[in-house]
Enzyme design. Structure first.
Site, PDB file in Angstrom:
ATOM      1  N   VAL A 124     -20.941 -26.455 -39.644  1.00 33.11           N
ATOM      2  CA  VAL A 124     -20.004 -27.534 -39.975  1.00 33.11           C
ATOM      3  C   VAL A 124     -20.580 -28.434 -41.083  1.00 33.11           C
ATOM      4  CG1 VAL A 124     -18.649 -29.462 -39.065  1.00 33.11           C
ATOM      5  CG2 VAL A 124     -19.064 -27.457 -37.628  1.00 33.11           C
ATOM      6  N   VAL A 136     -11.340 -31.003 -30.971  1.00 31.42           N
ATOM      7  CA  VAL A 136     -10.364 -30.206 -30.208  1.00 31.42           C
ATOM      8  C   VAL A 136      -9.467 -29.483 -31.202  1.00 31.42           C
ATOM      9  CG1 VAL A 136      -8.581 -30.210 -28.423  1.00 31.42           C
ATOM     10  CG2 VAL A 136     -10.334 -32.005 -28.418  1.00 31.42           C
ATOM     11  N   GLY A 190     -10.471 -27.489 -33.645  1.00 29.52           N
ATOM     12  CA  GLY A 190     -11.145 -27.159 -34.920  1.00 29.52           C
ATOM     13  C   GLY A 190     -10.342 -27.605 -36.127  1.00 29.52           C
ATOM     14  N   ILE A 220      -7.051 -27.556 -36.448  1.00 32.35           N
ATOM     15  CA  ILE A 220      -5.715 -28.084 -36.140  1.00 32.35           C
ATOM     16  C   ILE A 220      -5.825 -29.607 -36.048  1.00 32.35           C
ATOM     17  CG2 ILE A 220      -3.803 -28.030 -34.479  1.00 32.35           C
ATOM     18  CD1 ILE A 220      -4.946 -25.364 -33.431  1.00 32.35           C
ATOM     19  N   ASP A 268     -16.098 -25.527 -22.305  1.00 32.93           N
ATOM     20  CA  ASP A 268     -15.658 -26.022 -23.617  1.00 32.93           C
ATOM     21  C   ASP A 268     -14.185 -26.476 -23.537  1.00 32.93           C
ATOM     22  OD1 ASP A 268     -16.077 -26.026 -26.698  1.00 32.93           O
ATOM     23  OD2 ASP A 268     -14.288 -24.787 -26.445  1.00 32.93           O
ATOM     24  N   LYS A 277     -12.402 -30.287 -23.831  1.00 31.78           N
ATOM     25  CA  LYS A 277     -11.284 -30.512 -24.764  1.00 31.78           C
ATOM     26  C   LYS A 277     -10.052 -31.078 -24.055  1.00 31.78           C
ATOM     27  CE  LYS A 277     -12.822 -26.989 -28.073  1.00 31.78           C
ATOM     28  NZ  LYS A 277     -12.821 -25.545 -28.389  1.00 31.78           N
TER      29      LYS A 277
HETATM   30  N1  HSE Z   1     -16.771 -21.998 -29.057  1.00 33.84           N
HETATM   31  C1  HSE Z   1     -15.584 -22.719 -29.440  1.00 33.84           C
HETATM   32  C2  HSE Z   1     -14.404 -21.763 -29.380  1.00 33.84           C
HETATM   33  C3  HSE Z   1     -15.770 -23.283 -30.815  1.00 33.84           C
HETATM   34  O1  HSE Z   1     -14.638 -20.564 -29.203  1.00 33.84           O
HETATM   35  O2  HSE Z   1     -13.271 -22.195 -29.471  1.00 33.84           O
HETATM   36  C4  HSE Z   1     -14.863 -24.400 -31.177  1.00 33.84           C
HETATM   37  O3  HSE Z   1     -14.856 -25.443 -30.276  1.00 33.84           O
END
Ligand code: HSE
Length: 370
Positions: free
Chosen positions: A11, A115, A117, A119, A184, A188
């Site tokens: 990033v 949340v 990426g 979008i 993850d 989110k």
């Molecule tokens: N590991 C996460 C995914 C990356 O696969 O969506 C982005 O948050």
């Protein structure tokens, strides 16, 4: 705006590339432990060089992980600097410490890339909540899980092979358990619900179940019965409280969610005026994620701070009932049907099913969408 990048990986490098020709934003310093040389920015291994530099007004955290990322973010806020981060674990875990501090110090804090990426999901939520009541949020928020489930469904791959491919394509987090166990997605949905509803959800009250126990025999049954399995998050606000959870869900073939391929995300809110609004795009990757970091920087320049007021602590209630597919351990409740090695249960509350699954760690569960 003079910014410092904390981290120069996927990033950080992306933010550097996307800002290098801009006149309004310039990368002044980069915190990086590797031997990197940049023509127009100073590279340092010492965070003090950044936090004590009064010419830097905004810090972009793109190191990942909780520590030292959170310690650096906190110090930056205390030093009166604005912060942009793409780190959902950091924001979800330290929400109650960060948000009041950001308010007290009068700095601006944004995390759109955390949340979805690429979008602009959180910034869309921010706009939406100005004009209506948000009733629910959720969807496909993890590209790695979607890639695995999609490869198993469309290509007939086994779980291990599909996971390996997702890792080699760079989608998975450093520890794949964070993705496949649903953590993850859990970060989110908690962050999305906090912003949508103006609350601070008690994390432990949000149950999560992942896809790590799914097998090819499950997917064969789902296809035969007209379903596609997706890892879905959901948070909904009712008169009696907030319901929120993450669980594998069987959606009907032909539905919008069922059609989401590869590592794409599909995130939805329903609002009192707009009804359903869905957002589809790349949930990860260098430039999609860096794009939303840059959007946050531009929003900060325009005077925008956090997306919603910091709200009171609330526990999610998990009394909503679903019919579930269960395989891998003997189900001891009502059975309505048998699908291969799995069973279809009678109606079971989210709370009861997730409690049962915790006690039966080899079980795979998936709710049938209504
Ligand atoms: N590991 C996460 C995914 C990356 O696969 O969506 C982005 O948050």
């Amino acid at each position: 705006m003079k910014i410092a990048l904390l981290g120069f990986g996927v990033v950080g490098r992306g933010v550097y590339d996307l800002t290098k020709d801009r006149e309004d934003i310039s990368v002044s310093k980069v915190l990086c432990l590797e031997d990197v040389r940049l023509p127009d920015a100073e590279v340092t291994r010492n965070f003090r060089d950044i936090v004590e530099d009064e010419t830097i007004d905004t810090v972009v955290e793109c190191m990942g992980g909780l520590h030292p990322a959170f310690d650096f973010v906190k110090e930056a806020v205390l030093a009166g600097k604005n912060v942009v981060t793409s780190n959902k674990a950091l924001v979800a875990n330290f929400y109650d410490e960060l948000l009041p501090l950001v308010k007290e110090k009068g700095v601006r804090f944004r995390c759109t890339a955390a949340v979805g990426g690429g979008i602009g999901w959180l910034s869309e939520l921010e706009r939406s909540r100005r004009a209506q009541k948000i009733l629910s949020v959720g969807g496909i928020m993890n590209g790695t899980c979607n890639y695995i489930l999609d490869s198993m469904t469309r290509l007939g791959l086994g779980y291990d092979e599909a996971l390996k491919q997702a890792q080699s394509l760079g989608y998975a987090e450093a520890k794949p358990a964070t993705d496949v166990e649903g953590i993850d997605t859990w970060h989110k949905i908690i962050l999305s619900a906090n912003i949508a509803f103006g609350v601070s959800l008690e994390k432990e009250s949000v149950p999560v179940s992942g896809i790590d126990k799914i097998a090819a025999c499950d997917v064969e049954q789902f296809t035969a019965h007209g379903y596609v399995c997706k890892l879905l998050s959901r948070a909904e606000q009712g008169e009696d409280g907030i319901r929120a959870f993450v669980q594998p869900t069987l959606v009907k073939q032909g539905s919008l969610e069922a059609a989401v391929p590869l590592n794409f995300n599909l995130i939805t809110f329903t609002g009192s005026a707009s009804d359903r609004m869905s957002f589809y795009g790349q949930g990860a990757g260098r430039y999609p994620t860096a794009y939303n970091v840059v959007q946050d920087l531009v929003d900060i320049l325009a005077g925008k701070g956090f997306y919603s007021p910091y709200g009171g602590k609330v526990s999610a209630r998990n009394d909503g009932e679903y019919t579930y597919y269960v395989r891998g351990e003997a189900w001891d409740g009502v059975t309505e049907a048998v699908w291969g090695e799995g069973v279809i249960t009678g109606k079971v509350s989210v709370e009861a099913m997730h409690t049962w699954r915790k006690a039966h760690p080899n079980a795979f569960i998936a709710a049938l969408a209504e």
